[in-house]
Motif scaffolding. Structure first.
Motif, mmCIF file in Angstrom:
data_model
loop_
_atom_site.group_PDB
_atom_site.id
_atom_site.type_symbol
_atom_site.label_atom_id
_atom_site.label_comp_id
_atom_site.label_asym_id
_atom_site.label_seq_id
_atom_site.Cartn_x
_atom_site.Cartn_y
_atom_site.Cartn_z
ATOM 1 N N THR A 106 38.573 39.951 40.339
ATOM 2 C CA THR A 106 38.335 38.511 40.294
ATOM 3 C C THR A 106 38.119 38.081 38.852
ATOM 4 O O THR A 106 37.347 38.713 38.123
ATOM 5 C CB THR A 106 37.097 38.132 41.141
ATOM 6 O OG1 THR A 106 37.292 38.568 42.484
ATOM 7 C CG2 THR A 106 36.877 36.635 41.127
ATOM 8 N N ALA A 108 36.700 35.824 35.869
ATOM 9 C CA ALA A 108 35.571 34.944 35.583
ATOM 10 C C ALA A 108 36.091 33.607 35.059
ATOM 11 O O ALA A 108 37.233 33.493 34.606
ATOM 12 C CB ALA A 108 34.650 35.588 34.556
ATOM 13 N N GLN A 109 35.261 32.595 35.116
ATOM 14 C CA GLN A 109 35.622 31.297 34.558
ATOM 15 C C GLN A 109 35.748 31.417 33.039
ATOM 16 O O GLN A 109 34.934 32.073 32.389
ATOM 17 C CB GLN A 109 34.561 30.252 34.898
ATOM 18 C CG GLN A 109 34.503 29.884 36.375
ATOM 19 C CD GLN A 109 35.746 29.153 36.835
ATOM 20 O OE1 GLN A 109 36.302 28.339 36.087
ATOM 21 N NE2 GLN A 109 36.179 29.423 38.051
ATOM 22 N N ALA A 110 36.776 30.801 32.498
ATOM 23 C CA ALA A 110 36.970 30.830 31.048
ATOM 24 C C ALA A 110 35.772 30.212 30.339
ATOM 25 O O ALA A 110 35.211 29.214 30.787
ATOM 26 C CB ALA A 110 38.251 30.087 30.684
ATOM 27 N N SER A 112 32.791 31.121 30.182
ATOM 28 C CA SER A 112 31.498 31.192 30.872
ATOM 29 C C SER A 112 30.554 32.193 30.222
ATOM 30 O O SER A 112 29.355 32.181 30.493
ATOM 31 C CB SER A 112 31.716 31.581 32.341
ATOM 32 O OG SER A 112 32.290 32.878 32.445
ATOM 33 N N ASN A 175 33.005 40.190 37.820
ATOM 34 C CA ASN A 175 34.171 39.368 37.476
ATOM 35 C C ASN A 175 34.696 39.743 36.093
ATOM 36 O O ASN A 175 33.918 40.020 35.167
ATOM 37 C CB ASN A 175 33.804 37.884 37.489
ATOM 38 C CG ASN A 175 33.322 37.427 38.851
ATOM 39 O OD1 ASN A 175 33.859 37.834 39.878
ATOM 40 N ND2 ASN A 175 32.298 36.584 38.859
ATOM 41 N N SER A 200 40.309 34.308 29.035
ATOM 42 C CA SER A 200 41.113 33.093 28.874
ATOM 43 C C SER A 200 42.471 33.419 28.254
ATOM 44 O O SER A 200 43.509 32.915 28.697
ATOM 45 C CB SER A 200 40.360 32.073 28.011
ATOM 46 O OG SER A 200 40.015 32.639 26.761
ATOM 47 N N ARG A 203 44.514 36.006 30.696
ATOM 48 C CA ARG A 203 45.122 35.372 31.873
ATOM 49 C C ARG A 203 46.337 34.535 31.487
ATOM 50 O O ARG A 203 47.362 34.553 32.183
ATOM 51 C CB ARG A 203 44.093 34.512 32.590
ATOM 52 C CG ARG A 203 44.552 34.000 33.933
ATOM 53 C CD ARG A 203 43.407 33.426 34.745
ATOM 54 N NE ARG A 203 43.804 33.192 36.121
ATOM 55 C CZ ARG A 203 42.967 32.842 37.085
ATOM 56 N NH1 ARG A 203 41.683 32.704 36.827
ATOM 57 N NH2 ARG A 203 43.402 32.648 38.313
#
Length: 327
Positions: A106, A108-110, A112, A175, A200, A203
């Motif tokens: 999974t 992680a949010q960029a 974060s 994550n 970021s 991906r």
């Protein structure tokens, strides 16, 4: 962590003939000797399963020039892999294995991640098998390290050793926050300074490679350098933020758009330029063919110039190394 895999590569290295073999006098006395036999070189690394149908994210230097790639899964299977595409300028590559229903990681949010956050480095150091080490985020946005063309590294003190390259850097929830890529070392082993490519960038590059087999970046044809305090003072600038245009390619997009050597580039599409590394990333993120607004300072006057973005040429790469290190 079943989404992290071990990668083993084989490469056939053919030694060139000795220059003396071309000398007829040498051949007269010593005869026509056969060339040296090819030898097999092996390398190891790690990778991250990013989709249930077999796409794996790893480092470019792990698989560069490999003739054969084997991926060892957490369930004990070993499968051949093919290279979908690579991006030497960020040291990323995507592999594909013929399998499905795989455990994908999974993302992680960029952005974060924060300095001081706990992270885990998961990989295959020295080929001993999957290993997890813990540490914290020591710094974010590390540049000017001389590892890749495009740098924006996460620095961590989690132990990263040879074989960890391409493995996962995950947060406390498991994550993916980065792809382990390099270490600072004088001994070849971990000394508490490791670098990972942030999720970021990973991906974005991964998605382009899966979609088209490569990465397309913007380019305007300029040579830049950082502004030192002394240079900033000579241009009567209050701060050393921005990038000095040291050269402009004749006939390139920047020259056509009015950029001149000696300009100070302050912003790209209203996004502030802190230094030359920031500028490189901002330009690369632009889509070729679009028009970008570049804010420059010339003779202490700010002006906005419209530049048609071109496509960044493919860059030549150096010979591969087993594991990038900074010495």
């Amino acid at each position: 962590m079943p989404a992290v895999v071990n990668i083993f590569t084989q490469q056939t290295i053919r030694s060139p003939a000795h220059p003396a073999q071309q000398d007829p006098v040498f051949r007269y006395f010593f005869g026509d000797r056969q060339e040296a036999r090819p030898r097999q070189a092996s390398n190891l690394g790690s990778g991250v399963i990013v989709s249930p149908n077999g796409y794996i994210l790893t480092n470019h230097h792990v698989v560069e020039a490999a003739d054969e790639i084997q991926v060892a899964l957490a369930d004990g299977r070993s499968l051949p892999a093919r290279v979908v595409g690579t991006d030497p300028e960020t040291d990323l590559a995507v592999l594909k294995i013929d399998a499905d229903q795989l455990p994908a990681i999974t993302f992680a949010q960029a952005d974060s991640l924060k300095v001081g956050d706990w992270v885990l480095a998961v990989g295959n150091p020295f080929g001993v098998g999957q290993t997890v080490t813990a540490g914290i985020v020591s710094a974010l946005g590390r540049t000017h390290l001389g590892i890749n063309t495009f740098e924006n590294f996460i620095q961590t003190d989690a132990a990263i050793n040879p074989g960890n390259s391409g493995g996962a850097l995950v947060d406390a929830n498991g994550n993916l926050v980065g792809v382990n890529s390099a270490i600072y070392s004088r001994t070849g082993g971990s000394q508490g300074i490791g670098f990972a490519i942030p999720v970021s960038i990973a991906r974005q590059v991964m998605e382009q490679i899966i979609q088209s087999g490569g990465v397309t970046r913007g380019w305007v044809g300029i040579e830049v350098q950082d502004l030192s305090p002394e240079l900033a003072a000579s241009f009567n600038l209050k701060t050393a933020e921005g990038a000095l245009i040291a050269g402009v390619l004749k006939g390139g997009p920047a020259e056509v758009g009015g950029i001149r050597p000696g300009d100070i580039l302050l912003a790209v599409n209203s996004k502030k330029v802190a230094d030359s590394a920031t500028l490189l990333n901002l330009i690369a993120a632009l889509q070729p063919g679009v028009e970008a607004q570049l804010t420059v300072s010339r003779k202490q006057q700010s002006r906005v110039l419209n530049v048609q973005v071109g496509r960044r040429p493919v860059q030549r790469t150096l010979a591969p190394e087993a594991e990038p290190e900074l010495n």
